[in-house]
Scaffold this motif. Sequence first.
Motif, short mmCIF file in Angstrom:
data_model
loop_
_atom_site.label_atom_id
_atom_site.label_comp_id
_atom_site.label_asym_id
_atom_site.label_seq_id
_atom_site.Cartn_x
_atom_site.Cartn_y
_atom_site.Cartn_z
N SER A 85 -7.03 10.68 2.96
CA SER A 85 -5.99 10.38 1.95
C SER A 85 -4.92 11.46 1.94
N PHE A 88 -2.68 11.12 4.88
CA PHE A 88 -1.75 10.01 4.66
C PHE A 88 -0.61 10.42 3.74
N LEU A 89 -0.96 11.19 2.73
CA LEU A 89 0.04 11.66 1.76
C LEU A 89 1.06 12.56 2.44
N ILE A 99 -2.00 6.00 -2.78
CA ILE A 99 -2.95 7.02 -2.31
C ILE A 99 -3.66 7.67 -3.50
N LEU A 186 -3.18 2.15 5.35
CA LEU A 186 -3.26 2.51 3.93
C LEU A 186 -4.08 1.47 3.17
#
Length: 251
Positions: A85, A88-89, A99, A186
Amino acid sequence: MGKRHEAIGIKQAIRFEWMQKAANLLLAGLDAKTIRQELHEFLADRKGNGSEGERSDQTRTFVVNNLMKIWVSPDPELIPFRDASLAFLRETPSMALAIHWGMISAVYPFWFNVARQTGRLLALQDQVTQTQIINRLKEQYGDRQTVSRYARFVIRSFVAWGALKDSEAKGCYEKAAPVSIAEPNLAILMFESALLATPEAKGALGLLLNNPAFFPFQLPVMTGDFVSQRSARIDVVRYGLDDELLKLKGN
């Protein structure tokens, strides 16, 4: 699994920008002790409704503990999900809302369950009241006073995050326009958060795609094959003619 799914844990409204702050401190490479100090300073004059003003040490400590547990020091089984996560952020900051929603749902399944009951009601009607949501939660958690008190904090958090809108009547809410999730990786991360928030750690793909706990989002349609190719932490099991079950590996 176990304790995490029974606990309520969220004792104050949690604002989206506080989640961002905690994640950004982690992305900056700071250690847990420094992040805790920074969060205490950051929240010293910020109240749960977003206004400035002194808050008591106790309520500030509640929020800091929540933020630390969500991003900085989650349960060991959540660390791979947290790391994914966070990555991804870093790469897609524009998708921060989804997220953070996935992260808080995995760490505090109570948030996920409040969202699920809210989403279920919104699928049936245009507006939803706090009382309706709380009554449904009591069926799941029992009629404890803490359930209604802490559910109110979560519902106020939904409004602060822009997932719900206040209606003209007090204690009554309507749905905001959903955020479209175009990035399939996502969406898969969000499925994983739902599996982590579910005691059985499994769920039918069709039900995950339309999970009412994701009412603020619009998820892309995808197949189980696609999910299993993209995720190292989710197994796909076929049953029936065309039904697919997602489950966390190791469960």
